[in-house]
Design an enzyme around this catalytic site. Structure first.
Site, PDB file in Angstrom:
ATOM      1  N   ASP A   1       0.806  -1.228   0.000  1.00 17.89           N
ATOM      2  CA  ASP A   1       0.000   0.000   0.000  1.00 17.89           C
ATOM      3  C   ASP A   1       0.836   1.275   0.000  1.00 17.89           C
ATOM      4  OD1 ASP A   1      -2.353  -1.414   0.013  1.00 17.89           O
ATOM      5  OD2 ASP A   1      -2.477  -1.484   2.202  1.00 17.89           O
TER       6      ASP A   1
ATOM      7  N   MET B   1      -6.257  -2.443  -5.204  1.00 16.05           N
ATOM      8  CA  MET B   1      -6.192  -2.416  -3.742  1.00 16.05           C
ATOM      9  C   MET B   1      -5.856  -1.015  -3.235  1.00 16.05           C
ATOM     10  SD  MET B   1      -4.489  -6.026  -2.570  1.00 16.05           S
ATOM     11  CE  MET B   1      -5.442  -7.548  -2.585  1.00 16.05           C
TER      12      MET B   1
END
Lengths: 402, 402
Positions: free
Chosen positions: A138, A182
């Site tokens: 991330d 994501m």
């Protein structure tokens, strides 16, 4: 006698985390000031249950190379919040194993464990150095320029988006493609999927990140406008996009609502927007969830990412030996071109449970003036091709830690 | 004067179809018995609308190499059924362009076009050689040992399934992963996703293909049984699996039914089975649609596939020059090891609108005795690594036919 080393992995998998583990094993076994290198299975859970394995047999060149190219987490993972009694038990186990150094590889939740364990040790005058090693696809950890794992995921998204663009433009009919990426809270991965556009292609056409409020009407209006110039509209969308009130897009739908056809939604924002476009635009539409492939595609790993993950793992050993504790390892970027980073440390409290958003100056993704800045940030991280050791079928070989 | 050449692409995209186009361009421009090489945009539709482009500028070495590594379809595609009046018009356009040779690269529907166009020419004594070149990731064309495009898709699925297995086994909790793979009518692609198991890994645990009736209760029972031995159960499932009555699994759900939570399903069998497992087993469950990535992932193309696609394109030129018409090019496998194929031709009527299922002797995928046979069939097709020409960001470069 030298104190022993314990290492654990935590949080979600990535292509690079095992390379950091390899760096820890390599440097720790090479050091004459450290004892046996142990690994805890399933992170801190394995410490509590004493599911601990001797990693010394994996320190030779071949095993290190295999570990570096193995995706996911060779020691398994966990996600758990600990109570203060847990720390007491953890430290007791560590004492029994004569652990002097504990390394925890993970994201911001894992850094919370590092912070709390370090505080517990300090309060109770226990001599264990506790060092965090960053890892998350991330890329949302503060202080560090970027996180190991992001570069490989970014490379996957850049290549895959380019291929999706090629695939989606073959029929001469209006169609919309929505790629769900994501990133529940930050848009770093979606920026990587935007690279084809930032580098000169005319797609993806719409790029939506959680940091910027998403307006459904505006989204449909933009698609209709784009259809005046082109046949295929491609959207890169973070799974965590929200409306102006902070509500996740498609959230209602996920909790049981039905659309005008009586259909409800089982899954994420991609499917939700697919339904929205079908109803409001009425053209051919497809949603694509790049799913866990974006975090486990080791066949497309970035060499820069894997090398850095290994190096930061090694550096953690040096840091601990020099007395650092309660810290996380970080990258500080010196220059983009030539790309140069320095490894430093930061107090883990600066990272634990905190997140780093995409900066505000990159929020207006229609503004072409920011494209070269974004590309200059991401491109070095996805650079280089790995020479992977393959079996006779051409498949990169993985390690299995018994 | 030499007659000109026309080539078109049709049906769904793959990683290898442009390599066959490259083979046609290369061999046709090299032949002293053929004139200009034209390409029809969007297949037969482009012939009808006279959207025809001169491909001669793309016959040099660099452009051929770029075309070979470009995924999808450089001339675009179409899906259309033609009327007899259409053929009249098509032949009239071809006459105007002085076409003596027409090559159509596609699957069994495209071969129907080849068959009908050839019949029209014969009936009306028109001197155009019409030759089909096989292409489909589905691998479901009769006569030929395999189809260009299948090898690269199979390689993608093999590598990706291996990565998904690694990613899915990191948490020590019961979980089910369902991977939905293309193949509405045949299980060839799902067999490729089964390769890790066939080659010795213990996953994927359940492999379901359209050729074998799927029983939902038995599926749930098998998962529960597997949970007695292991924590992670991985399923490779063709999108087109059906029950004993021939009904697609999840079909009801897709047409508006809701589950016990009031949720209905927007998409395919993977999501449907995800809901089923959540309700009936009650464990963590994730479905993954490998979606169009399995057909456009040129970064993971099989060298064997690309080379063969090119060669069969070249061979089509030789066949047409030697008088062949109304035929499709085919591969006949001589030996698995060393892998050797011979290129032949078959009457296109043997292929048009027909399909080749996975043979019955491979239907019981719990029978380990067939694993080496399946592997021996697929492995040669996924062999070899391509040396792709990349830009400064490391991205394989694509061609853009203007």
């Amino acid at each position: 006698m030298n104190k022993n080393v314990l290492v654990g992995l935590s949080g979600g998998p990535s292509v690079a985390i095992n390379a950091s583990l390899a760096g820890v094993i390599k440097a720790a076994t090479a050091s004459r000031r450290m004892g046996t290198v142990y690994g805890a299975r399933n992170g801190i859970k394995g410490v509590m249950s004493e599911d601990i394995v001797d990693l010394t047999p994996y320190a030779d060149e071949t095993n290190i190379a295999l570990l570096m190219q193995t995706p996911a987490m060779a020691l398994g993972s966990c996600r758990c919040k600990l109570s203060s009694r847990d720390y007491e038990h953890i430290v007791e186990v560590m004492r029994r194993y004569q652990i002097g150094y504990f390394f925890y590889i993970g994201g911001n939740d894992s850094m919370d464990t590092v912070a709390k364990l370090n505080r517990y040790c300090k309060t109770n005058k226990i001599e264990i150095k506790v060092v965090g090693i960053p890892k998350t696809i991330d890329n949302d950890l503060p202080v560090t320029d970027h996180t190991p794992g992001y570069g490989s995921a970014a490379k996957y998204l850049y290549h895959t988006m380019t291929e999706i663009i090629a695939d989606s433009t073959i029929y001469p009919i209006p169609n919309v493609v929505i790629v769900e990426i994501m990133g529940r809270d930050s848009g770093w991965l979606t920026l990587a999927a935007g690279l084809p556009r930032f580098l000169g292609k005319d797609a993806p056409d719409i790029i939506a990140i959680p940091e910027v409020a998403f307006d459904e009407d505006e989204f449909i209006a933009r698609i209709n406008k784009l259809f005046k110039q082109k046949k295929t509209v491609i959207c890169a969308v973070s799974e965590g996009i929200r409306d102006a009130s902070g509500e996740y897009i498609g959230n209602d739908a996920k909790s049981g609502a039905v659309d005008t056809f009586g259909h409800a939604y089982l899954s994420g924002v991609g499917k939700y927007l697919e339904g929205l476009v079908a109803r409001k635009v009425g053209c051919k539409v497809r949603s694509i969830e790049v799913n866990i492939m974006q975090r486990c595609a080791s066949h497309l790993a970035s060499k820069c990412d894997i090398d850095e993950a290994f190096t930061i793992g090694q550096a953690a050993i040096d840091a601990a030996l020099s007395g650092v504790t309660g810290a996380m390892m970080t990258f500080r970027r010196v220059t983009d071109s030539p790309y140069k980073v320095i490894i430093e440390t930061t107090d883990v409290k600066n990272v634990a449970c905190k997140a780093k958003d995409v900066p505000e100056c990159w929020h207006d993704l229609e503004d072409e003036r920011i494209y070269s800045e974004i590309s200059s940030y991401i491109l070095p991280l996805i650079g280089g091709k790995l020479n992977q050791i393959c079996d006779s079928s051409g498949l990169p070989m993985y390690i299995d830690i018994k």
